[in-house]
Design a protein around this motif. Structure first.
Motif, short mmCIF file in Angstrom:
data_model
loop_
_atom_site.label_atom_id
_atom_site.label_comp_id
_atom_site.label_asym_id
_atom_site.label_seq_id
_atom_site.Cartn_x
_atom_site.Cartn_y
_atom_site.Cartn_z
N LYS A 75 0.82 -1.29 -0.10
CA LYS A 75 -0.02 0.12 -0.03
C LYS A 75 0.89 1.49 0.14
CE LYS A 75 -4.29 -1.89 2.12
NZ LYS A 75 -3.72 -3.45 2.23
N ALA A 76 2.28 1.07 0.31
CA ALA A 76 2.85 2.34 0.22
C ALA A 76 3.10 3.00 -1.29
CB ALA A 76 4.47 1.89 0.46
N SER A 77 2.49 2.37 -2.18
CA SER A 77 2.57 2.85 -3.45
C SER A 77 1.55 4.01 -3.59
CB SER A 77 1.72 1.81 -4.41
OG SER A 77 0.32 1.42 -4.05
N CYS A 78 0.79 4.45 -2.69
CA CYS A 78 -0.21 5.47 -2.57
C CYS A 78 0.54 6.96 -2.16
CB CYS A 78 -1.59 5.21 -1.87
SG CYS A 78 -1.34 5.15 0.14
N ILE A 79 1.65 6.61 -1.46
CA ILE A 79 2.60 7.70 -0.88
C ILE A 79 3.54 8.15 -2.05
CG2 ILE A 79 4.06 8.68 0.97
CD1 ILE A 79 0.94 7.77 1.82
N SER A 80 3.36 9.56 -2.38
CA SER A 80 4.16 10.02 -3.37
C SER A 80 5.78 9.91 -3.06
CB SER A 80 3.80 11.36 -3.84
OG SER A 80 2.27 11.51 -4.32
N PHE A 81 6.42 9.93 -3.95
CA PHE A 81 8.15 9.93 -3.78
C PHE A 81 8.50 11.21 -4.55
CE2 PHE A 81 12.25 7.96 -4.96
CZ PHE A 81 12.72 8.21 -3.64
N LYS A 82 9.70 11.77 -3.97
CA LYS A 82 10.06 13.01 -4.63
C LYS A 82 9.03 14.02 -4.96
CE LYS A 82 14.24 10.46 -6.54
NZ LYS A 82 15.03 10.21 -7.84
N ASP A 83 8.54 14.24 -3.82
CA ASP A 83 7.36 15.38 -3.90
C ASP A 83 6.89 15.54 -2.30
OD1 ASP A 83 5.44 16.69 -6.11
OD2 ASP A 83 4.44 16.52 -4.16
N SER A 84 6.84 16.82 -2.01
CA SER A 84 6.34 17.14 -0.87
C SER A 84 4.67 16.58 -0.45
CB SER A 84 5.90 18.61 -0.52
OG SER A 84 5.19 19.18 -1.30
N ALA A 85 4.25 16.09 -1.36
CA ALA A 85 2.91 15.21 -0.88
C ALA A 85 3.15 13.92 -0.19
CB ALA A 85 2.37 14.54 -2.39
N CYS A 86 4.49 13.53 0.15
CA CYS A 86 4.76 12.57 0.95
C CYS A 86 4.26 12.93 2.52
CB CYS A 86 6.10 12.12 0.92
SG CYS A 86 7.47 13.45 1.58
N ARG A 87 4.09 14.43 2.68
CA ARG A 87 3.70 14.63 4.11
C ARG A 87 2.45 13.94 4.68
NH1 ARG A 87 3.52 20.54 4.27
NH2 ARG A 87 3.91 20.46 2.04
N MET A 223 -7.42 14.14 3.82
CA MET A 223 -6.14 15.00 3.74
C MET A 223 -4.93 14.03 2.98
SD MET A 223 -6.15 18.02 4.36
CE MET A 223 -7.13 19.32 5.06
N TYR A 224 -5.46 13.44 1.66
CA TYR A 224 -4.54 12.57 1.01
C TYR A 224 -4.12 13.60 -0.27
CZ TYR A 224 -3.04 9.16 -2.49
OH TYR A 224 -2.43 8.51 -3.28
N PHE A 225 -2.95 13.56 -0.34
CA PHE A 225 -2.42 14.48 -1.09
C PHE A 225 -1.94 14.11 -2.43
CE2 PHE A 225 -0.60 18.57 1.31
CZ PHE A 225 -1.72 18.55 2.05
N ILE A 328 -7.55 7.40 -13.49
CA ILE A 328 -8.10 6.30 -13.06
C ILE A 328 -7.15 5.27 -11.95
CG2 ILE A 328 -8.26 3.53 -13.84
CD1 ILE A 328 -9.11 5.07 -16.75
N LYS A 329 -5.61 5.82 -12.12
CA LYS A 329 -4.58 5.31 -11.20
C LYS A 329 -4.84 6.12 -9.79
CE LYS A 329 0.34 5.12 -10.92
NZ LYS A 329 1.66 5.66 -11.69
N LEU A 330 -5.32 7.40 -10.17
CA LEU A 330 -5.35 8.26 -8.73
C LEU A 330 -6.74 7.71 -7.89
CD1 LEU A 330 -4.71 10.55 -7.03
CD2 LEU A 330 -5.96 12.22 -8.48
N ALA A 331 -7.71 7.49 -8.70
CA ALA A 331 -8.94 6.99 -7.88
C ALA A 331 -8.59 5.64 -7.28
CB ALA A 331 -10.14 6.73 -8.92
N ASP A 332 -7.67 4.71 -7.84
CA ASP A 332 -7.30 3.41 -7.21
C ASP A 332 -6.34 3.99 -6.07
OD1 ASP A 332 -8.70 2.02 -9.11
OD2 ASP A 332 -6.80 1.75 -10.26
N ALA A 333 -5.60 4.85 -6.18
CA ALA A 333 -4.71 5.15 -5.07
C ALA A 333 -5.63 5.86 -3.86
CB ALA A 333 -3.66 6.19 -5.27
N MET A 334 -6.55 6.41 -4.15
CA MET A 334 -7.43 7.16 -3.19
C MET A 334 -8.09 6.08 -2.29
SD MET A 334 -9.34 10.11 -5.34
CE MET A 334 -10.50 10.48 -4.29
#
Length: 360
Positions: A75-87, A223-225, A328-334
């Motif tokens: 499930k770590a795939s939903c957390i962005s990498f190399k972006d402050s969205a990881c917060r 609060m998902y970035f 579509i990818k984003l919806a799955d990540a949500m």
């Protein structure tokens, strides 16, 4: 003569400060008088082998990408990498009722009088007083000192609603998009507006994540970035996405969002050409995204933030998926995000013991 007793900081044991970073946190020295009593959650982006230095005296835990992968697994795939969205990983692993998140290029601003602004204290005041999303008060926030409800304001609405989000602003470097940066490279925000206001129901806003407080118990799962940065076609829309989703859900659940005070001093302008590369698809897509959020309604069966967010993900896939397959990818990540949130935050029980970073 008795030594004066220092007041206990507001919500000392109920609030975490979340900071995404790729560098040493020297900026905390300026914030020490305001932040030191609180617990920090530092989310290290980029190379996990790099050692991030934190000034002595702060109580913190630090998570890098290896920790995120260990705690969340697939499930770590939903957390962005190399972006402050990881917060947002810090939002997930926190166990406190409130969150304040700030960027590492933000410093203590000053009031026009020259007094240092305790941004955290103002966010707490915003969050602990109600919002008024159903009827606009022309004196802005009626719960601020020196203000009240004006003549003609319905007495039936004066109790307000719980405040879920406190959105702060910035002096010096304004939070502009790349095209505006390019045409106004020397522009600085010097306007200090002494006001807090509730964003009306049905009105969206561009949420900036660099100076943001929220009630994690009320709105945390929204609060998902998003998916930004490495491997994604878009960046710098992480906080925007969270803000649009959060506002739709707050409107549905009868919660409030405030904007205005407090100010921080935003010290560093990011490269507009790099920003343009990150933003250019978003600049086009937002002309479809905004009407989507403006017209999306949630059914009355959606009585929790999680139910609302899962329902919203279905709308994203069905409607925005036609704009680009990224959605579509984003919806799955949500959906993955909510699953991970519920695993670490089971209702009525303690969170998974896996959620332990390098505590100090």
């Amino acid at each position: 003569m008795a030594t004066p007793v220092s007041p206990i900081p507001l919500l000392k044991d109920e609030l975490d400060i979340v900071i995404p970073t790729i560098r040493n946190l020297d900026f905390l020295e300026m914030w020490r008088p305001f932040f030191q009593p609180y617990h920090l959650i530092i989310v290290q982006d980029g190379d996990p082998s790099k050692v991030i230095k934190v000034p002595e005296g702060f109580d913190y835990e630090l998570y890098n990408r290896n920790d995120i992968n260990r705690i969340l697994g697939p499930k770590a795939s939903c957390i962005s990498f190399k972006d402050s969205a990881c917060r947002c990983f810090g939002f997930m692993v926190s166990k406190k009722k409130y969150i304040y998140t700030i960027d590492d290029d933000c410093f203590v601003a000053k009031e026009p009088s020259g007094k240092d602004i305790n941004a955290l204290e103002q966010h707490i005041k915003n969050l602990l007083t109600p919002s008024t999303p159903f009827f606009f008060n022309t004196l802005y926030d009626p719960y601020q000192a020196g203000a009240d409800f004006v003549r003609g304001y319905p007495f039936s609405l004066r109790e307000g609603v719980p405040t879920a989000v406190s959105h702060g602003l910035w002096l010096n470097i304004p939070d502009y998009d790349a095209p505006t940066q390019l045409v106004k490279p020397r522009e600085r925000n010097t306007r200090y507006v002494d006001a807090v206001m509730t964003i009306p129901k049905g009105t969206l806003f561009p949420m900036c994540g660099m100076n943001l407080g929220f009630n994690r118990e009320l709105i945390g799962p929204a609060m998902y970035f998003g998916l930004m940065g490495d491997g994604q076609p878009i960046g710098r829309y992480d906080d925007m996405w969270a803000g649009w989703c959060t506002k739709v859900i707050c409107d549905h659940l009868g919660l409030g969002v405030k904007t205005g005070l407090p100010y921080i001093w935003h010290s560093k302008a990011s490269n507009p050409f790099v920003n343009l590369k990150k933003e250019y698809k978003g600049i086009y897509w937002q002309e479809e995204i905004i009407p989507f959020f403006q017209t999306t309604t949630l059914p009355k069966e959606c009585t929790t933030v999680q139910k609302c967010y899962i329902e919203l993900s279905k709308h994203v896939k069905a409607k925005l998926g036609k704009v680009d397959e990224y959605f579509i990818k984003l919806a799955d990540a949500m959906v993955t995000w909510i699953e991970a949130w519920d695993e670490l935050n089971p209702s009525g029980g303690k969170a998974a013991e896996l959620a332990n970073g390098a505590s100090k």
